[in-house]
Design an enzyme around this catalytic site. Structure first.
Site, mmCIF file in Angstrom:
data_model
loop_
_atom_site.group_PDB
_atom_site.id
_atom_site.type_symbol
_atom_site.label_atom_id
_atom_site.label_comp_id
_atom_site.label_asym_id
_atom_site.label_seq_id
_atom_site.Cartn_x
_atom_site.Cartn_y
_atom_site.Cartn_z
ATOM 1 C CB THR A 287 -0.856 0.131 1.416
ATOM 2 O OG1 THR A 287 0.065 0.285 2.404
ATOM 3 C CG2 THR A 287 -1.532 -1.258 1.320
ATOM 4 C CG ASP A 288 1.385 5.931 -1.273
ATOM 5 O OD1 ASP A 288 2.354 5.967 -0.305
ATOM 6 O OD2 ASP A 288 1.103 6.604 -2.066
#
Length: 763
Positions: A287-288
């Site tokens: 994920t970011d």
């Protein structure tokens, strides 16, 4: 074998991980290794591999810092770290993992290496304006060599989001608005980072971001929603990601936006159906920054619900948020996720470590002798200077004001003319701004003793203290001088009065573009406009050098300037590279990769738009046509535009046939001539238009380009070969198709000024 290596072999053997075959082995060797390791792992240890933490104290890339990192590493609760750099710190952290955790599993160490590592190169948008794929690949190769010499093995790059709204600050991190060019650059960056062997100690695993569609955030506002048709996704926005995957990218990062109403980090169609099943991606998805936690504000549920949704969608690693670490075991016990889903994520993370050679040698990237030899080395500074010069775009040059003579008196004026703190541009998290070369130093060095350079600041970057506070979050980038604006201007005019020519260096502060740096008004700050207006009134030739991370509104500036040179943000060698161009040591060859609008009301504006049923034709504005009452439809500067100190002319296009079948190859030939007085380079661009199709088509699409160097007076035949693949478009079933019919092919130096010819694809 040295003592450290003997220790590592002993540690790995004790954990059942030693005596492994070399890492560059067939997939079944990797599978057997990972199977054996996972058979020993508890559920907690498997979940720990899905956890990416930032211990803080290093580079700042987000608002949250992890706590209790050391104890989590020892308990097997951390799969990767970022935010720390340097061989000593990385070795210390890795030592915890391979000596204090039960299974001694090494960690991956990553960082935001966006445009160079410690040696900072031009920002990605600038590099894209070179249209030089070999150079762009080399920039990634050099960044990988330097980053691995300092302990890293994973970089969060390339950013391949197509972007058509310059209000969005992150356009600076990508390759602009065009799908074809963006795809080529995405592949080049991945190849540069990863090389031919991920297990080599001088290559890094690339992380393609942001998956997906992040460049189309509504209103150009960062982290905002995205809403578009599947047809537009497949035709325009998805191809660069696909190109990066096809080039072998080892990892993918999710985006913050939602897609079809589902946040990307929880979107199973995106991560599993498209990325893995349709495209065959075998790497891992991260994920970011805290993106899983942020799904709570999207409205999907609490952190446990969001974490389960992300895992089931196909996310393998949770960046900083620790939703996986704190909720997945509970979700497993409650039947909300399966053991298979946890195992799949764990397996993909372990496979990445295997491919990087970390099981064979956890300290593969911790060679301090390389650090001394390769970090900030002279060859990388030389490359940064070359990359900077080749990224400049000359937008105007009346009266051949440029190149400057290395004689006489030059007034160098502007808030960015003698300013080290902004030369690197945004997201240069490991770069030291004070090691950069300001324009004043570069001008004096390149100009030599024959030219007298007088300097005055002239204006602040902005007089708006509230704005300055926002852009100074990573250090002072927009300082407010102790002198008043009037005093600064008076000094500038006094210096200008004693000069033969004025060079004004103006633009954005480095943090006025980038992440969380969207702007609704993308014009120059008003105090800088005032400076340029006053300088123009002197009647002296006015060369405007523009530093920026996005297209800006430049109507007034383009009118006032005798010459206008967009240099973007060039990195550590900015001053030398800019001076090389200004004094003619290098003839600028850059071409815009984003359209420059006339005002924000035209946004989004891009060259490959579709026609309406009532297009505005050439000539005066007509009623009941698709246009504005107050401004032309045309941009200020079109995609692909860029001048040179020399001039180029194009012959008419010659085709080897005017009709072709699907099995044929159409050869196009045009003669390019350098008709000026300087040697130079030209980016020859080929566009195509399908005149009639079952799906409405853009007015033109870039399909090929060549960068050609010609000596003054030289001519060369340029040949392009088109096949039916170049004529394909995405059909209503989201698959590439071609249809017989009429086509127009265009060739020229930008998307507006083109020669054209027609041909027919027959059944």
């Amino acid at each position: 074998m040295n003592r450290i290596l003997l220790l590592m072999v002993a540690v790995a053997t004790a954990a059942g991980l030693g005596a492994q075959k070399p890492v560059a082995q067939p997939a079944n060797k990797m599978t057997a290794f990972v199977n054996a390791l996972m058979a020993k792992m508890t559920v907690d240890e498997k979940i720990g591999q899905l956890n990416l933490l930032n211990p803080g104290g290093g580079v700042a890339t987000g608002a949250v810092v992890s706590s209790g990192v050391e104890s989590k590493i020892k308990s097997g609760g951390v799969g990767a770290l970022f935010g720390i750099i340097g061989v000593d710190k990385i070795r210390q952290a890795q030592q915890l993992a391979v000596s204090s955790s039960r299974l001694k599993i090494p960690m991956i160490f990553g960082s935001d290496v966006i445009h160079g590592y410690k040696t900072t190169f031009p920002v990605p948008l600038a590099l894209s304006c070179s249209w030089d794929l070999a150079m762009i690949e080399r920039s990634a190769r050099l960044a990988a060599e330097e980053a691995t010499a300092d302990g890293l093995s994973w970089v969060y790059s390339p950013m391949v989001d197509i972007a058509r709204d310059p209000r969005w600050g992150r356009v600076v991190e990508g390759a602009g608005e065009d799908t074809y060019l963006g795809s080529k650059i995405a592949a080049a960056m991945v190849k540069g980072y990863q090389g031919n062997d991920l297990a080599a100690n001088n290559t890094v695993m690339a992380c393609v971001k942001h998956f997906a569609l992040y460049g189309a955030a509504e209103a150009g506002r960062d982290y905002n929603s995205v809403d578009m048709s599947r047809l537009k996704m497949y035709e325009t926005y998805l191809p660069p990601y696909r190109a990066a995957i096809d080039a072998g990218a080892g990892s993918v990062m999710t985006s913050f936006n939602d897609i079809d109403g589902i946040p990307a980090s929880g979107n199973k169609w995106l991560m599993t159906d498209l990325l893995r099943k349709q495209w065959g991606f075998k790497g891992f998805v991260v994920t970011d920054y805290t993106a899983i936690n942020e799904m709570v504000d999207h409205g999907v549920g609490d952190l446990q619900v969001a974490s389960a949704l992300a895992l089931k969608a196909g996310v393998d690693m949770d960046m900083v948020g620790e939703g996986f670490l704190t909720t997945l075991k509970k979700s497993l016990q409650q039947g909300k996720v399966t053991q298979r889903q946890i195992d799949d994520g764990c397996r993909r993370v372990l496979e990445a470590k295997y491919k990087l050679g970390l099981f064979e040698d956890p300290f593969r990237y911790c060679d301090s002798s390389r650090t001394q030899r390769e970090v900030l080395s002279a060859d990388k500074r030389t490359a940064a200077r070359e990359f900077g010069a080749r990224s400049c775009v000359l937008l105007k040059n009346n009266n051949q004001t440029l190149p400057l003579k290395k004689s006489g008196t030059i007034a160098l004026i502007g808030p960015l003319a003698n300013n080290k703190s902004n030369m690197l541009g945004t997201w240069a998290v490991s770069g030291e701004p004070q090691l950069s070369v300001p324009v004043l130093d570069g001008m004096r060095s390149v100009g030599g003793s024959g030219v007298n350079i007088l300097y005055a600041k002239g204006a602040n970057i902005t007089d708006d203290t509230a704005l300055a506070k926002k852009v100074n979050v990573f250090g002072v980038r927009a300082d407010v001088d102790s002198l008043s604006p009037d005093q600064l201007l008076t000094q500038a005019l006094e210096v200008a009065g004693r000069a033969d020519v004025i060079v004004a260096v103006v633009g954005e502060a480095s943090e006025m573009s980038g992440e969380a740096a969207s702007r609704s008004d993308i014009s120059l700050p008003v105090n800088q406009q005032r400076l340029l207006q006053a300088l123009a009134k002197t009647g002296k030739p006015l060369v405007v050098v523009l530093m920026n991370g996005r297209p800006l509104i430049l109507n007034m500036e383009a009118e006032l300037a005798t010459s206008l040179l967009d240099v973007w943000f060039q990195g550590h060698e900015a001053g030398n590279a800019i001076a090389d161009v200004l004094f003619g040591n290098y003839n600028p060859s850059g071409k815009l990769t984003m359209t420059f609008p006339r005002n924000v009301g035209q946004i989004p504006i891009y060259y490959n738009h579709k026609n309406t049923g009532r297009p505005q034709g050439a000539g005066p504005t007509q009623k009941f046509r698709s246009n504005y009452l107050d401004v032309s439809n045309e941009p200020l500067f079109p995609f692909g535009f860029g001048l040179s100190y020399t001039t180029f002319s194009y012959s008419e296009i010659k085709l080897n046939r005017t009709s072709m079948r699907a099995a044929d190859q159409l050869q196009l030939r045009v003669t390019l001539s350098n008709t000026g007085q300087f040697d130079g380079e030209e980016v020859v661009q080929l566009y195509l238009h399908d005149e009639y199709a079952s799906i409405t088509q853009p007015v033109k699409k870039l399909k090929a380009f060549q960068k050609i160097r010609l000596q003054a007076g030289e001519s060369k035949d340029i040949v392009f070969n088109l096949t039916v693949d170049d004529l394909k478009f995405v059909g209503s079933d989201l698959k590439p198709i071609y249809e017989p019919g009429n086509f127009t092919v265009f060739v020229g130096g930008n998307s507006r000024d083109l020669k054209q010819a027609k041909f027919v694809l027959v059944p």
